[in-house]
Each structure stands twice: as C-alpha cells, then as structure tokens.
Design a protein around this motif. Structure first.
Motif, PDB file in Angstrom:
ATOM      1  N   ALA A  86       0.831  -1.204   0.000  1.00 35.55           N
ATOM      2  CA  ALA A  86       0.000   0.000   0.000  1.00 35.55           C
ATOM      3  C   ALA A  86       0.867   1.256   0.000  1.00 35.55           C
ATOM      4  N   GLY A  87       1.971   1.207   0.706  1.00 37.32           N
ATOM      5  CA  GLY A  87       2.881   2.348   0.745  1.00 37.32           C
ATOM      6  C   GLY A  87       3.549   2.589  -0.596  1.00 37.32           C
ATOM      7  N   ILE A  88       3.903   1.519  -1.296  1.00 41.44           N
ATOM      8  CA  ILE A  88       4.512   1.662  -2.618  1.00 41.44           C
ATOM      9  C   ILE A  88       3.523   2.316  -3.577  1.00 41.44           C
ATOM     10  N   ALA A  89       2.252   1.954  -3.448  1.00 40.98           N
ATOM     11  CA  ALA A  89       1.224   2.584  -4.281  1.00 40.98           C
ATOM     12  C   ALA A  89       1.141   4.080  -3.988  1.00 40.98           C
ATOM     13  N   LEU A  90       1.223   4.448  -2.709  1.00 39.79           N
ATOM     14  CA  LEU A  90       1.190   5.859  -2.337  1.00 39.79           C
ATOM     15  C   LEU A  90       2.401   6.602  -2.890  1.00 39.79           C
ATOM     16  N   LEU A  91       3.582   6.001  -2.796  1.00 34.39           N
ATOM     17  CA  LEU A  91       4.782   6.636  -3.335  1.00 34.39           C
ATOM     18  C   LEU A  91       4.642   6.875  -4.840  1.00 34.39           C
ATOM     19  N   THR A  92       4.050   5.921  -5.522  1.00 29.72           N
ATOM     20  CA  THR A  92       3.816   6.075  -6.960  1.00 29.72           C
ATOM     21  C   THR A  92       2.897   7.254  -7.235  1.00 29.72           C
ATOM     22  N   ALA A  93       1.844   7.364  -6.430  1.00 27.47           N
ATOM     23  CA  ALA A  93       0.912   8.476  -6.609  1.00 27.47           C
ATOM     24  C   ALA A  93       1.597   9.818  -6.400  1.00 27.47           C
ATOM     25  N   LEU A  94       2.548   9.877  -5.492  1.00 29.09           N
ATOM     26  CA  LEU A  94       3.218  11.139  -5.197  1.00 29.09           C
ATOM     27  C   LEU A  94       4.110  11.611  -6.345  1.00 29.09           C
ATOM     28  N   ALA A 139      -5.631   2.196  -5.499  1.00 29.41           N
ATOM     29  CA  ALA A 139      -5.139   0.836  -5.259  1.00 29.41           C
ATOM     30  C   ALA A 139      -4.555   0.715  -3.851  1.00 29.41           C
ATOM     31  N   GLY A 140      -3.843   1.741  -3.397  1.00 33.77           N
ATOM     32  CA  GLY A 140      -3.300   1.732  -2.042  1.00 33.77           C
ATOM     33  C   GLY A 140      -4.386   1.771  -0.988  1.00 33.77           C
ATOM     34  N   LEU A 141      -5.418   2.587  -1.206  1.00 35.64           N
ATOM     35  CA  LEU A 141      -6.528   2.659  -0.259  1.00 35.64           C
ATOM     36  C   LEU A 141      -7.252   1.321  -0.169  1.00 35.64           C
ATOM     37  N   ASP A 147      -6.530  -6.146   3.027  1.00 35.68           N
ATOM     38  CA  ASP A 147      -5.122  -6.503   3.134  1.00 35.68           C
ATOM     39  C   ASP A 147      -4.934  -8.011   3.003  1.00 35.68           C
ATOM     40  N   GLY A 148      -5.223  -8.512   1.810  1.00 36.17           N
ATOM     41  CA  GLY A 148      -5.010  -9.907   1.485  1.00 36.17           C
ATOM     42  C   GLY A 148      -4.180 -10.010   0.232  1.00 36.17           C
ATOM     43  N   PRO A 149      -4.034 -11.226  -0.317  1.00 39.62           N
ATOM     44  CA  PRO A 149      -3.245 -11.378  -1.548  1.00 39.62           C
ATOM     45  C   PRO A 149      -3.749 -10.511  -2.697  1.00 39.62           C
ATOM     46  N   ALA A 150      -5.067 -10.414  -2.867  1.00 43.47           N
ATOM     47  CA  ALA A 150      -5.620  -9.618  -3.962  1.00 43.47           C
ATOM     48  C   ALA A 150      -5.319  -8.135  -3.765  1.00 43.47           C
ATOM     49  N   GLY A 151      -5.475  -7.646  -2.547  1.00 44.85           N
ATOM     50  CA  GLY A 151      -5.198  -6.244  -2.267  1.00 44.85           C
ATOM     51  C   GLY A 151      -3.742  -5.905  -2.483  1.00 44.85           C
ATOM     52  N   ARG A 152      -2.862  -6.789  -2.036  1.00 42.13           N
ATOM     53  CA  ARG A 152      -1.424  -6.533  -2.224  1.00 42.13           C
ATOM     54  C   ARG A 152      -1.044  -6.615  -3.701  1.00 42.13           C
ATOM     55  N   PHE A 153      -1.664  -7.549  -4.422  1.00 42.46           N
ATOM     56  CA  PHE A 153      -1.397  -7.635  -5.864  1.00 42.46           C
ATOM     57  C   PHE A 153      -1.813  -6.351  -6.565  1.00 42.46           C
ATOM     58  N   ALA A 154      -2.977  -5.830  -6.222  1.00 37.23           N
ATOM     59  CA  ALA A 154      -3.453  -4.590  -6.844  1.00 37.23           C
ATOM     60  C   ALA A 154      -2.505  -3.439  -6.543  1.00 37.23           C
ATOM     61  N   ALA A 155      -2.078  -3.323  -5.273  1.00 39.14           N
ATOM     62  CA  ALA A 155      -1.230  -2.210  -4.863  1.00 39.14           C
ATOM     63  C   ALA A 155       0.140  -2.261  -5.515  1.00 39.14           C
ATOM     64  N   LEU A 156       0.600  -3.443  -5.904  1.00 38.65           N
ATOM     65  CA  LEU A 156       1.917  -3.568  -6.545  1.00 38.65           C
ATOM     66  C   LEU A 156       1.826  -3.547  -8.064  1.00 38.65           C
ATOM     67  N   MET A 187      -5.803  -3.071 -12.231  1.00 36.09           N
ATOM     68  CA  MET A 187      -7.011  -2.254 -12.166  1.00 36.09           C
ATOM     69  C   MET A 187      -8.254  -3.110 -12.061  1.00 36.09           C
ATOM     70  N   TRP A 188      -8.280  -4.235 -12.765  1.00 37.17           N
ATOM     71  CA  TRP A 188      -9.441  -5.128 -12.639  1.00 37.17           C
ATOM     72  C   TRP A 188      -9.515  -5.735 -11.238  1.00 37.17           C
ATOM     73  N   THR A 189      -8.352  -5.956 -10.627  1.00 37.74           N
ATOM     74  CA  THR A 189      -8.356  -6.430  -9.236  1.00 37.74           C
ATOM     75  C   THR A 189      -8.884  -5.351  -8.302  1.00 37.74           C
ATOM     76  N   VAL A 190      -8.470  -4.105  -8.546  1.00 32.61           N
ATOM     77  CA  VAL A 190      -9.031  -2.983  -7.788  1.00 32.61           C
ATOM     78  C   VAL A 190     -10.540  -2.940  -7.971  1.00 32.61           C
TER      79      VAL A 190
END
Length: 290
Positions: A86-94, A139-141, A147-156, A187-190
């Motif tokens: 989730a943090g990596i997704a936030l860094l990307t957004a920044l 994706a980070g939100l 916070d499961g495999p799908a959420g982490r996959f989306a965020a990465l 995005m489809w996972t999101v």
C-alpha cells in the motif's frame, strides 16, 4: 479532442489530486494539499492559452508544485516508511504528477520532448493524473482495507504497470502492451475488490452506488486500453486517439477516479463521525461513572 482533454486534465489538477492527498490521512502532506490550488490554477489556465512563453511559464508553476509533491517520496523512503504494498502505491501516486507536469511544460512550449509529438505529450498529461496518480492512490486505499493477496497484488501491479507503460513509450509498442496487461490486471483487481466493498453491509446507498459504478467502469475502460495497446503492437484495428480520449479517458476520469474518490471521501467521513460518536459516548459514560 483538445477541449475534452483539457477538461479532463483540469479535473485531475483541481479536484483529483487535492482530494486524493486528503484521503491519504498523512499529516505531512497536508501543507502541500492546502497550497495545491496555487500551483494547479496556473497549470489549468495554461491549458487554454496558445502555446508560447506565457503558457509555458504557467505550466512551469504547476511543475514546481508537482516537484514539491514528489519530494515527499524519497523523504518517506529514507524514514523507512511506505515500504509495504500500500505504501509503494502511495509513493507512486506522489511522483506521477511530475511526469504529467513535465509533459505539460514541453507541450505548452511546443517542444517535442524525447522525440514524442505534441499530441502524445498532451495525452500524457491526463494519463499520469488518472492512470498514474488516481489509480495508484486508490489501489493503495483498497489494499489497506482489503489486506489480502488480492489487495497486495493490486497495490503492486498498478504501480508496476504504470512504470512499464512509461518505459514502453521509449522502448516500443510491445513493451507498452506488456505494461497495459499488467496495469489492466491490477485495475481489474481494484475493481473486483471495490465491487465487493460496494456490497458490504452498512454502506449507505450513495456510497454503494459510487463504488459499484467505479468498479463497473473499469471493466470497459481497461478493456479499451488493452485493445488499443494490442492494436498498436500488432497492427490490428483499434480506436483512434480521439475516440480513446472520449471513451477510455473520459470513463476513467469520471466513472472510475471521480466516483472512487467521492466514495472513499464518504467512507472516511462516515468512519470519522462514528469514531467521534464512540469517543463522546465513552467520555460521557466515564463522567457518569466518576
């Protein structure tokens, strides 16, 4: 097409970025969020002026704001923060608004940056506001809530797909297609996780509709992105850039990004109100006990 693209970019500059920064809940981003209109307003004005020195200077003001936002990313990494998915997704957004701002400055000056034509540069600006900033942020939100495999996959995969698309600009159409595939999967996972959130109990009707709408739109818009990237790489028939802006671009801006951010804002407001209520009840109970 230029009028439509400019309107989409204005939405990204003036609404999506500041609302997204507010949703991060990060106190250190509050100052840049409050100052953001001072950078975004000149950038938005630059869109409507003829190419030249004035438009370039105004776009440069926006680029300064984007750079100040991007500087938060290495600072957070240096402090050992945001190293989870989730943090990596936030860094990307920044950092992605900086790509958009760089393209904007070049396009407003009439300069073909890195060999890319002015038309491609103009479309890069909305792309990295929505497929970059908004997609990575959401994706980070989603990852923080799911916070499961799908959420982490989306965020990465969303940040990775965005990076691969950017690299594909320089390497070639097949590399860009690879990025589109990775980004679409993320995005489809999101969208899937957002759809599930929309069916959770306790959601008010408006929030539910916003979540479901944003999830449904992603199915169509990312399918269009895949078909366009595949067509560019293979020569198969596909939509023109004008039609992509009118369908994929507009759908992602209004149907996905705006609906998602409004939904998440309502969720955060509801959660904050519920927390305040619980605190007030707890304080009142302790007072009566004393």
């Amino acid at each position: 097409m230029s009028v439509l693209v400019n309107a989409i970019v204005m939405l990204g500059m003036l609404v999506v970025v500041p609302v997204g920064l507010q949703l991060t809940g990060q106190p250190e981003l509050e100052r840049i969020r409050r100052l953001w209109p001072l950078f975004a307003a000149p950038g938005a004005l630059a869109l409507w002026l003829p190419r030249g020195a004035t438009a370039t200077a105004l776009a440069g003001v926006y680029a300064v704001g984007a750079a100040l936002l991007a500087l938060h990313a290495p600072r957070r990494v240096a402090r050992g923060r945001d190293l989870d998915p989730a943090g990596i997704a936030l860094l990307t957004a920044l950092v992605t608004p900086t790509v958009a701002a760089t393209a904007l400055v070049a396009e407003r000056s009439g300069h073909e940056l890195f060999g890319f034509g002015l038309g491609i540069l103009a479309l890069t600006v909305p792309h990295f506001h929505f497929a970059g900033f908004a997609a990575a942020l959401i994706a980070g939100l989603v990852c923080r809530v799911c916070d499961g495999p799908a959420g982490r996959f989306a965020a990465l995969s969303v940040p990775l797909g965005t990076l691969l698309v950017l690299v594909g600009y320089f390497i070639g159409d097949w590399a860009e297609l690879t990025g589109a595939v990775v980004l679409t999967a993320g995005m489809w996972t999101v969208g899937l996780l957002t759809w599930r959130m929309g069916h959770e109990e306790g959601r008010d009707r408006t929030t539910r509709l916003l979540l479901l709408a944003s999830a449904a739109v992603l199915v169509a818009t990312m399918l269009l992105a895949l078909s366009w990237a595949l067509g560019e790489a293979t020569g198969l028939p596909h939509l023109t850039l004008t039609w992509m802006a009118a369908t994929h671009g507009l759908g992602n801006a209004l149907g996905f990004a705006l609906c998602s951010l409004l939904a998440w804002r309502r969720i955060h407001t509801h959660d904050a109100a519920r927390t305040e209520t619980r605190t007030a009840v707890h304080t009142h109970t302790e007072g009566r006990t004393a």
